[in-house]
Design a protein around this motif. Structure first.
Motif, PDB file in Angstrom:
ATOM      1  N   ALA A 132     -38.648   0.156  -3.011  1.00  0.00           N
ATOM      2  CA  ALA A 132     -37.590  -0.863  -3.035  1.00  0.00           C
ATOM      3  C   ALA A 132     -38.147  -2.175  -3.595  1.00  0.00           C
ATOM      4  O   ALA A 132     -37.501  -2.843  -4.415  1.00  0.00           O
ATOM      5  N   VAL A 133     -39.363  -2.527  -3.183  1.00  0.00           N
ATOM      6  CA  VAL A 133     -40.000  -3.746  -3.699  1.00  0.00           C
ATOM      7  C   VAL A 133     -40.216  -3.624  -5.208  1.00  0.00           C
ATOM      8  O   VAL A 133     -39.886  -4.542  -5.973  1.00  0.00           O
ATOM      9  N   LEU A 134     -40.737  -2.480  -5.647  1.00  0.00           N
ATOM     10  CA  LEU A 134     -40.983  -2.261  -7.079  1.00  0.00           C
ATOM     11  C   LEU A 134     -39.689  -2.334  -7.884  1.00  0.00           C
ATOM     12  O   LEU A 134     -39.692  -2.771  -9.041  1.00  0.00           O
ATOM     13  N   ALA A 135     -38.581  -1.922  -7.268  1.00  0.00           N
ATOM     14  CA  ALA A 135     -37.281  -1.924  -7.961  1.00  0.00           C
ATOM     15  C   ALA A 135     -36.553  -3.263  -7.826  1.00  0.00           C
ATOM     16  O   ALA A 135     -35.457  -3.422  -8.358  1.00  0.00           O
ATOM     17  N   GLY A 136     -37.156  -4.209  -7.099  1.00  0.00           N
ATOM     18  CA  GLY A 136     -36.512  -5.518  -6.911  1.00  0.00           C
ATOM     19  C   GLY A 136     -35.266  -5.433  -6.048  1.00  0.00           C
ATOM     20  O   GLY A 136     -34.284  -6.137  -6.293  1.00  0.00           O
ATOM     21  N   ALA A 137     -35.317  -4.578  -5.018  1.00  0.00           N
ATOM     22  CA  ALA A 137     -34.134  -4.334  -4.186  1.00  0.00           C
ATOM     23  C   ALA A 137     -34.318  -4.856  -2.763  1.00  0.00           C
ATOM     24  O   ALA A 137     -35.312  -4.535  -2.110  1.00  0.00           O
ATOM     25  N   VAL A 140     -31.295  -1.368  -0.575  1.00  0.00           N
ATOM     26  CA  VAL A 140     -31.801  -0.102  -0.035  1.00  0.00           C
ATOM     27  C   VAL A 140     -31.713  -0.142   1.491  1.00  0.00           C
ATOM     28  O   VAL A 140     -32.177  -1.103   2.117  1.00  0.00           O
ATOM     29  N   VAL A 141     -31.095   0.878   2.083  1.00  0.00           N
ATOM     30  CA  VAL A 141     -31.039   0.981   3.543  1.00  0.00           C
ATOM     31  C   VAL A 141     -31.621   2.332   3.947  1.00  0.00           C
ATOM     32  O   VAL A 141     -31.158   3.379   3.482  1.00  0.00           O
ATOM     33  N   LEU A 174     -49.847   5.527   3.215  1.00  0.00           N
ATOM     34  CA  LEU A 174     -48.534   5.122   3.738  1.00  0.00           C
ATOM     35  C   LEU A 174     -47.752   6.325   4.261  1.00  0.00           C
ATOM     36  O   LEU A 174     -47.768   7.390   3.638  1.00  0.00           O
ATOM     37  N   PRO A 175     -47.000   6.150   5.375  1.00  0.00           N
ATOM     38  CA  PRO A 175     -46.041   7.187   5.765  1.00  0.00           C
ATOM     39  C   PRO A 175     -44.888   7.204   4.754  1.00  0.00           C
ATOM     40  O   PRO A 175     -44.712   6.245   3.994  1.00  0.00           O
ATOM     41  N   ALA A 176     -44.114   8.277   4.742  1.00  0.00           N
ATOM     42  CA  ALA A 176     -43.037   8.439   3.745  1.00  0.00           C
ATOM     43  C   ALA A 176     -42.064   7.266   3.743  1.00  0.00           C
ATOM     44  O   ALA A 176     -41.635   6.788   2.683  1.00  0.00           O
ATOM     45  N   SER A 177     -41.702   6.760   4.931  1.00  0.00           N
ATOM     46  CA  SER A 177     -40.737   5.652   5.004  1.00  0.00           C
ATOM     47  C   SER A 177     -41.277   4.405   4.305  1.00  0.00           C
ATOM     48  O   SER A 177     -40.512   3.635   3.702  1.00  0.00           O
ATOM     49  N   SER A 178     -42.602   4.198   4.360  1.00  0.00           N
ATOM     50  CA  SER A 178     -43.195   3.020   3.730  1.00  0.00           C
ATOM     51  C   SER A 178     -43.331   3.196   2.219  1.00  0.00           C
ATOM     52  O   SER A 178     -43.294   2.210   1.480  1.00  0.00           O
ATOM     53  N   VAL A 179     -43.467   4.438   1.755  1.00  0.00           N
ATOM     54  CA  VAL A 179     -43.434   4.693   0.309  1.00  0.00           C
ATOM     55  C   VAL A 179     -42.051   4.312  -0.230  1.00  0.00           C
ATOM     56  O   VAL A 179     -41.925   3.677  -1.284  1.00  0.00           O
ATOM     57  N   SER A 180     -40.998   4.659   0.517  1.00  0.00           N
ATOM     58  CA  SER A 180     -39.630   4.282   0.118  1.00  0.00           C
ATOM     59  C   SER A 180     -39.447   2.765   0.132  1.00  0.00           C
ATOM     60  O   SER A 180     -38.787   2.197  -0.746  1.00  0.00           O
ATOM     61  N   ALA A 181     -40.024   2.106   1.139  1.00  0.00           N
ATOM     62  CA  ALA A 181     -39.919   0.652   1.228  1.00  0.00           C
ATOM     63  C   ALA A 181     -40.652  -0.012   0.060  1.00  0.00           C
ATOM     64  O   ALA A 181     -40.150  -0.968  -0.547  1.00  0.00           O
ATOM     65  N   ALA A 223     -45.659   8.316  -6.768  1.00  0.00           N
ATOM     66  CA  ALA A 223     -44.448   8.658  -6.019  1.00  0.00           C
ATOM     67  C   ALA A 223     -43.522   7.452  -5.916  1.00  0.00           C
ATOM     68  O   ALA A 223     -42.311   7.551  -6.172  1.00  0.00           O
ATOM     69  N   ALA A 224     -44.074   6.290  -5.564  1.00  0.00           N
ATOM     70  CA  ALA A 224     -43.264   5.073  -5.427  1.00  0.00           C
ATOM     71  C   ALA A 224     -42.659   4.662  -6.765  1.00  0.00           C
ATOM     72  O   ALA A 224     -41.501   4.226  -6.827  1.00  0.00           O
ATOM     73  N   ASP A 225     -43.441   4.806  -7.836  1.00  0.00           N
ATOM     74  CA  ASP A 225     -42.924   4.481  -9.177  1.00  0.00           C
ATOM     75  C   ASP A 225     -41.722   5.357  -9.520  1.00  0.00           C
ATOM     76  O   ASP A 225     -40.730   4.873 -10.086  1.00  0.00           O
ATOM     77  N   ARG A 226     -41.815   6.643  -9.183  1.00  0.00           N
ATOM     78  CA  ARG A 226     -40.685   7.546  -9.472  1.00  0.00           C
ATOM     79  C   ARG A 226     -39.441   7.143  -8.675  1.00  0.00           C
ATOM     80  O   ARG A 226     -38.328   7.083  -9.216  1.00  0.00           O
ATOM     81  N   LEU A 227     -39.638   6.851  -7.386  1.00  0.00           N
ATOM     82  CA  LEU A 227     -38.502   6.449  -6.550  1.00  0.00           C
ATOM     83  C   LEU A 227     -37.881   5.145  -7.068  1.00  0.00           C
ATOM     84  O   LEU A 227     -36.655   4.999  -7.103  1.00  0.00           O
ATOM     85  N   ALA A 228     -38.752   4.199  -7.472  1.00  0.00           N
ATOM     86  CA  ALA A 228     -38.269   2.914  -7.985  1.00  0.00           C
ATOM     87  C   ALA A 228     -37.478   3.112  -9.275  1.00  0.00           C
ATOM     88  O   ALA A 228     -36.453   2.449  -9.507  1.00  0.00           O
ATOM     89  N   THR A 229     -37.943   4.036 -10.116  1.00  0.00           N
ATOM     90  CA  THR A 229     -37.236   4.329 -11.366  1.00  0.00           C
ATOM     91  C   THR A 229     -35.838   4.889 -11.077  1.00  0.00           C
ATOM     92  O   THR A 229     -34.873   4.582 -11.792  1.00  0.00           O
ATOM     93  N   ASP A 230     -35.726   5.701 -10.031  1.00  0.00           N
ATOM     94  CA  ASP A 230     -34.406   6.215  -9.624  1.00  0.00           C
ATOM     95  C   ASP A 230     -33.464   5.063  -9.268  1.00  0.00           C
ATOM     96  O   ASP A 230     -32.281   5.074  -9.619  1.00  0.00           O
ATOM     97  N   ILE A 231     -34.006   4.069  -8.555  1.00  0.00           N
ATOM     98  CA  ILE A 231     -33.171   2.939  -8.105  1.00  0.00           C
ATOM     99  C   ILE A 231     -32.785   2.050  -9.285  1.00  0.00           C
ATOM    100  O   ILE A 231     -31.616   1.666  -9.420  1.00  0.00           O
ATOM    101  N   THR A 232     -33.746   1.733 -10.148  1.00  0.00           N
ATOM    102  CA  THR A 232     -33.425   0.872 -11.297  1.00  0.00           C
ATOM    103  C   THR A 232     -32.496   1.598 -12.276  1.00  0.00           C
ATOM    104  O   THR A 232     -31.607   0.979 -12.869  1.00  0.00           O
ATOM    105  N   GLY A 233     -32.685   2.905 -12.417  1.00  0.00           N
ATOM    106  CA  GLY A 233     -31.790   3.693 -13.278  1.00  0.00           C
ATOM    107  C   GLY A 233     -30.359   3.655 -12.766  1.00  0.00           C
ATOM    108  O   GLY A 233     -29.404   3.525 -13.545  1.00  0.00           O
TER     109      GLY A 233
END
Length: 398
Positions: free
Chosen positions: A191-196, A147-148, A181-188, A125-135
């Motif tokens: 952000a780390v995986l995406a370098g944000a 990321v906010v 992790l709770p959902a908010s921490s998966v998003s956080a 899940a985190a990898d997919r979210l990170a890919t969205d950010i890097t894309g």
């Protein structure tokens, strides 16, 4: 997006603002407001970074911020903005002027992480979210993405060993049978995986779990939180130091919040409210020394996005005399939060360019429960922020 002329451009170019909870009122107001400022339809009133002391600080111009984000709701920013116009919060002329910018931002909103629907591991899940950010960063040729998190408040999280141990966390995240992790921490984590760089504008766990904070620091990412100090709490942290400065003793400080809208509905859940109440009262305890600080949050749906806050302050003065202060605060909460979200995007871009890593205590000015800081006094925080921005600017220019 659009280019502003009367603003200082960041030496390294355009910056992404990735909003977790992009279809909510705060994100929509921030996106609409950003377009209004960029195109000269409104002044930057309420934006700290547009004020005195920040004129020579190199940050992305408002017109150099590009918006995208994650959300689970199918309601678009454009639809949300129409609702905010009907509620009387946003002038119709501003929606007309920024309609296109909202549609452009909506095109960059992706589906967030839904624990109930997700199949597979949280790492997936985190990898997919990170890919969205890097894309998003690559698609728009951005120097960086900030990321906010402005999503709905979660209940407090029960600490586990994995939250404090990076190796244990990494192992647990790859197990499809676990949701550590709770959902908010998966998003956080994404952000780390995406370098944000990342800011937690809500009281949810997010990046505050020690293992995630360590990962962000190791990755050279500045992070800031937690829970935006927008209205009642800000006023409290202005007033409380004044009593102390006069040698007066606060005996009790009672408060009530009435609010509707999405926030009111979320905080009608006692568990979610518990997260919010904890961050709202922590600073008051530190500033006054009083343990008598009861606070209530009530959902009043007809108020919509208007938040009403009452405070009753009971104080002991000279020779045991008593005095009372009562305050009433009423405001559109999203209008208070949105400019702070824009400020955080600009300041975290500056911090990243300056090579700052980990929690930035001076950004505590924006938060009820500031990370890496025990300072709650609003005036001290404002001075610390301005001084830090000048230092960071020097670092970023090197």
């Amino acid at each position: 997006m659009h280019h502003a002329t009367a603003d200082h451009h960041h030496p390294t170019g355009r910056t992404g603002l990735w909003l977790v909870g992009a279809h909510g009122s705060v994100a929509t107001t921030a996106t609409l407001g950003l377009a209004a400022l960029s195109e000269g339809h409104a002044p930057a009133t309420g934006c700290v970074t547009a004020g005195a002391g920040f004129e020579d600080v190199p940050m992305p111009a408002f017109g150099d911020l590009v918006v995208g984000g994650h959300d689970l709701s199918p309601t678009t920013m454009t639809k949300r903005a129409e609702g905010l116009v009907e509620a009387g919060m946003i002038p119709p002329r501003l929606l007309a002027a920024t309609h296109h910018a909202l549609e452009v931002a909506d095109a960059d909103v992706r589906t967030g992480y839904d624990p109930a629907e997700h199949r597979g591991s949280q790492q997936d899940a985190a990898d997919r979210l990170a890919t969205d950010i890097t894309g998003f960063r690559e698609r728009h040729g951005l120097a960086r993405v900030v990321v906010v998190d402005v999503s709905a408040t979660e209940p407090p999280v029960t600490p586990t060993r994995e939250h404090d141990d990076v190796a244990a966390l990494r192992t647990a995240l790859t197990d499809p049978g676990r949701a550590v992790l709770p959902a908010s921490s998966v998003s956080a984590y994404a952000a780390v995986l995406a370098g944000a760089p990342y800011a937690a504008f809500t009281p949810s766990a997010g990046m505050s779990l020690p293992a995630l904070t360590r990962l962000a620091t190791e990755a050279g990412l500045p992070v800031a939180g937690q829970d935006g100090k927008t209205g009642q709490t800000w006023l409290r942290t202005v007033l409380a130091p004044a009593f102390t400065a006069r040698g007066l003793r606060v005996l009790s400080w009672a408060g009530t919040n009435l609010l509707g809208g999405g926030d009111g509905a979320t905080l009608a859940d006692p568990e979610a409210a518990r997260s919010k109440l904890a961050t709202k009262t922590r600073g008051l305890h530190d500033l006054t020394g009083s343990d008598v600080t009861p606070l209530h949050i009530d959902n009043v749906p007809d108020l919509g996005d208007t938040k009403v806050a009452w405070d009753h302050v009971h104080v002991e003065g000279f020779l045991g005399s008593r005095l009372t202060l009562q305050t009433t605060w009423s405001a559109y909460d999203s209008m208070l939060a949105a400019p702070m979200v824009l400020d955080l995007a600009r300041l975290l871009a500056l911090a990243h360019a300056a090579g700052v890593a980990g929690p930035v205590p001076e950004l505590g000015f924006f938060f009820k429960d500031p990370w890496a800081s025990s300072v709650h006094d609003a005036a001290s925080q404002a001075a610390d922020l301005a001084a830090w921005a000048v230092r960071a600017a020097d670092q970023a220019r090197r």
